[in-house]
Design a protein around this motif. Structure first.
Motif, mmCIF file in Angstrom:
data_model
loop_
_atom_site.group_PDB
_atom_site.id
_atom_site.type_symbol
_atom_site.label_atom_id
_atom_site.label_comp_id
_atom_site.label_asym_id
_atom_site.label_seq_id
_atom_site.Cartn_x
_atom_site.Cartn_y
_atom_site.Cartn_z
ATOM 1 N N ILE A 160 -6.355 4.840 -4.603
ATOM 2 C CA ILE A 160 -5.769 4.487 -3.413
ATOM 3 C C ILE A 160 -6.919 3.762 -2.243
ATOM 4 N N ASP A 161 -7.948 3.734 -3.195
ATOM 5 C CA ASP A 161 -8.974 3.867 -1.613
ATOM 6 C C ASP A 161 -9.486 2.535 -2.043
ATOM 7 N N THR B 258 0.100 3.841 -2.996
ATOM 8 C CA THR B 258 0.110 5.211 -3.269
ATOM 9 C C THR B 258 0.849 6.273 -2.948
ATOM 10 N N THR B 259 2.189 5.890 -2.619
ATOM 11 C CA THR B 259 3.831 7.316 -3.085
ATOM 12 C C THR B 259 3.470 7.421 -4.655
ATOM 13 N N LEU C 146 1.312 -1.173 -0.009
ATOM 14 C CA LEU C 146 0.542 -0.062 -0.091
ATOM 15 C C LEU C 146 0.837 1.509 0.485
ATOM 16 N N LEU C 147 1.749 1.224 1.196
ATOM 17 C CA LEU C 147 3.000 2.205 0.289
ATOM 18 C C LEU C 147 3.107 2.917 -0.851
ATOM 19 N N ALA D 156 -7.555 0.083 -3.404
ATOM 20 C CA ALA D 156 -6.486 -0.733 -3.163
ATOM 21 C C ALA D 156 -6.243 -1.090 -1.608
ATOM 22 N N ASN D 157 -6.085 0.019 -0.481
ATOM 23 C CA ASN D 157 -6.755 0.060 0.974
ATOM 24 C C ASN D 157 -8.010 -1.593 -0.010
ATOM 25 N N GLU E 132 -2.864 13.192 -9.029
ATOM 26 C CA GLU E 132 -4.406 13.774 -8.326
ATOM 27 C C GLU E 132 -5.585 13.622 -8.602
ATOM 28 N N ILE F 281 1.366 6.682 -6.720
ATOM 29 C CA ILE F 281 0.013 7.237 -7.385
ATOM 30 C C ILE F 281 0.372 8.994 -7.094
ATOM 31 N N ASN F 282 0.525 9.188 -6.180
ATOM 32 C CA ASN F 282 0.705 10.496 -5.248
ATOM 33 C C ASN F 282 1.355 11.613 -6.086
ATOM 34 N N GLN G 132 -7.107 9.225 -6.241
ATOM 35 C CA GLN G 132 -7.749 8.651 -4.983
ATOM 36 C C GLN G 132 -8.557 7.364 -5.354
#
Length: 126
Positions: A108-109, A92-93, A88-89, A111-112, A100, A95-96, A105
């Motif tokens: 990211i959501d 997320t990194t 996840l880290l 994936a979580n 944006e 993507i970010n 988002q």
């Protein structure tokens, strides 16, 4: 200002950069060792891009059962809670760093959510 994820090209870029991080990490590399040794990484990235394209762009390209694939792979290399946190880290990194917006988002959501479900299935989530 960064742009939002809007195409398969964007998704492929994310997955490629994400897999560079995964395969370079000593803790995560065992999950990809076979794919790398068989020179199938690009093919694998394309399959993962299909998966995310379906989720983010509402296509119908991915033809596998992502959960079953991971349940089967867990018999070879055991998943641990720490693997999901690192996955996840890194995602997320990645993507970010480049994107944006709503699709970024959503990725990211989602994936979580996927990580949580998998951890439940692997009896790792508490």
């Amino acid at each position: 200002m960064k742009k939002d994820i809007s195409s398969r090209k964007d998704i492929h870029f994310i997955i490629t950069e994400f897999y560079k991080k995964l395969t370079a990490d000593a803790e995560m590399h065992p999950f990809f060792d076979e794919i790398v040794k068989q020179n199938h990484l690009e093919q694998h990235i394309d399959v993962i891009a299909d998966f995310w394209q379906d989720i983010l762009l509402h296509t119908n390209s991915y033809k596998n059962n992502v959960l079953q694939k991971h349940l089967d792979f867990d018999k070879k290399v055991r998943f641990k809670k720490e693997h999901f946190a690192k996955w996840l880290l890194f995602l997320t990194t990645t993507i970010n760093d480049a994107f944006e917006g709503q699709n970024a988002q959503n990725m990211i959501d989602r994936a979580n959510s996927i990580a949580m479900v998998m951890q439940v299935k692997f009896k790792l989530y508490d």
